[in-house]
Scaffold this motif. Structure first.
Motif, short mmCIF file in Angstrom:
data_model
loop_
_atom_site.label_atom_id
_atom_site.label_comp_id
_atom_site.label_asym_id
_atom_site.label_seq_id
_atom_site.Cartn_x
_atom_site.Cartn_y
_atom_site.Cartn_z
N LEU A 115 -51.23 -32.87 77.21
CA LEU A 115 -51.51 -32.15 75.91
C LEU A 115 -50.09 -31.68 75.15
N LEU A 116 -49.89 -32.40 74.03
CA LEU A 116 -48.56 -32.13 73.23
C LEU A 116 -49.19 -31.25 71.83
N VAL A 117 -48.72 -30.06 71.63
CA VAL A 117 -49.02 -29.35 70.94
C VAL A 117 -48.03 -29.36 69.36
N SER A 118 -48.81 -29.23 68.43
CA SER A 118 -47.72 -29.15 67.18
C SER A 118 -47.62 -27.62 66.76
N SER A 119 -46.48 -27.67 66.20
CA SER A 119 -46.26 -26.31 65.27
C SER A 119 -47.31 -26.07 64.32
N PRO A 120 -47.49 -24.89 63.76
CA PRO A 120 -48.33 -24.78 62.63
C PRO A 120 -47.97 -25.74 61.65
N PHE A 131 -57.60 -32.36 69.68
CA PHE A 131 -57.67 -32.23 71.04
C PHE A 131 -59.10 -31.41 71.32
N ASP A 132 -59.94 -31.97 72.33
CA ASP A 132 -61.10 -31.53 72.90
C ASP A 132 -61.05 -31.57 74.23
N ALA A 133 -61.07 -30.45 75.09
CA ALA A 133 -61.06 -30.87 76.74
C ALA A 133 -62.38 -31.55 77.15
N THR A 152 -52.85 -41.20 78.86
CA THR A 152 -52.36 -40.23 79.72
C THR A 152 -51.59 -38.63 78.89
N SER A 153 -51.45 -39.00 77.60
CA SER A 153 -50.85 -38.28 77.01
C SER A 153 -51.54 -38.16 75.48
N VAL A 154 -51.79 -37.00 74.96
CA VAL A 154 -52.51 -36.63 73.88
C VAL A 154 -51.68 -35.71 72.81
N ARG A 155 -51.42 -36.30 71.75
CA ARG A 155 -50.63 -35.42 70.81
C ARG A 155 -51.60 -34.80 69.79
N ALA A 183 -52.86 -20.88 68.46
CA ALA A 183 -53.52 -19.91 69.55
C ALA A 183 -54.33 -20.35 70.27
N VAL A 184 -55.14 -21.33 69.95
CA VAL A 184 -55.97 -22.20 70.71
C VAL A 184 -55.27 -23.03 71.70
#
Length: 284
Positions: A120-125, A77-79, A91-94, A101-102
């Motif tokens: 934006l879909l965020v992964s676990s570590p 991801f990069d805004a 329309t969705s980014v994984r 933290a970011v």
């Protein structure tokens, strides 16, 4: 952006491709001219007989085709790329595992609503074992220790009123660690994504709860490389063998374009039939 989301919008006149399942296995429903009603930022109704309610903003789309938003299933991801994604219909980014933290602040509604952009879909570590080569891996101990670590991580997220959208791991996990990660993902209410760890086959990974295969290298046996495989067996047969938990004959071939695998229609069919979860091919 907030005003737009609170509007009731009716998209009328377009040929709508809902991508819902069709009558035949693997088919999709035929497109039809229909109205799509959007309320509070969400699609609420789709159909040829849907009438725009009074006060709705009507957008005329006659002669155009309307499809669901695309999903970039494995990206960094990069805004600054928001406009590019939207221009391409995404329309969705994984995100593929950037530091949470970011990413967690970036995925918050207050940040995403600052301008047009995909969800934006965020992964676990990225979970790994002590043999992981990833410098950013969240290193897990044995199965019992891993369970304690995951309990602590989920508590930290809960206390911070934060949530990740899926669990991700690398190929260094052993069988018990993989089982624990998949179990916690299921209990947390998300999917578990990653390569097939060495020592596991596809049926076992699926039984553990893995729901997506990341990287076609998971189809290789230990010590194999795509660029050095022979020509005795097609890549489609390799996929079927791995999906069924069978050993693959030595020297099985790939269908290549240069050093990359060329995904032919039979290959995609084999992937969908024999690997009963999503497949994301990483770019090299």
């Amino acid at each position: 952006m907030h005003v737009l989301l609170l509007e009731t919008i009716a998209l009328v006149g377009a040929t709508v491709h809902t991508m819902e399942p069709g009558p035949e296995p693997g088919s999709v429903a035929e497109p039809v001219v229909a109205t799509v009603l959007i309320e509070d930022g969400l699609v609420s109704q789709v159909g040829p007989d849907v009438e725009p309610p009074e006060g709705a903003r009507v957008v005329e789309l006659t002669g155009l085709h309307l499809v669901p938003g695309l999903i970039d299933a494995y990206a960094t991801f990069d805004a600054e790329h928001d406009a590019i994604w939207l221009a391409a219909g995404v329309t969705s980014v994984r995100d593929a595992g950037s530091p949470i933290a970011v990413l967690l602040p970036a995925a918050s509604p207050s940040m995403r609503d600052r301008g047009p952009g995909p969800k934006l879909l965020v992964s676990s570590p990225v979970f790994g074992s002590t043999t992981s080569i990833r410098p950013d891996a969240f290193l897990l101990g044995g199965a019992e220790a891993a369970a304690v670590q995951l309990d602590e991580l989920i508590k930290l997220l809960t206390d911070a009123s934060a949530r990740v959208d899926y669990f991700q791991f690398d190929g260094s996990l052993d069988g018990p660690q993989h089982r624990v990660v998949c179990q916690y993902a299921r209990e947390y209410g998300v999917e578990a994504w990653g390569p097939i760890p060495f020592g596991l086959d596809v049926p076992t990974a699926r039984a553990n709860g893995q729901r997506a295969l990341v990287g076609l290298e998971s189809l290789l046996q230990r010590g194999e490389r795509f660029e050095t495989l022979g020509e005795e067996v097609t890549f489609e047969e390799r996929v079927r063998a791995r999906g069924e938990g069978r050993p693959v004959a030595a020297g099985a071939s790939t269908q290549r374009h240069g050093a990359r695998v060329a995904p032919t229609r039979p290959l995609l069919t084999a992937l969908s039939l024999c690997l009963p979860f999503a497949v994301c091919a990483r770019s090299q």
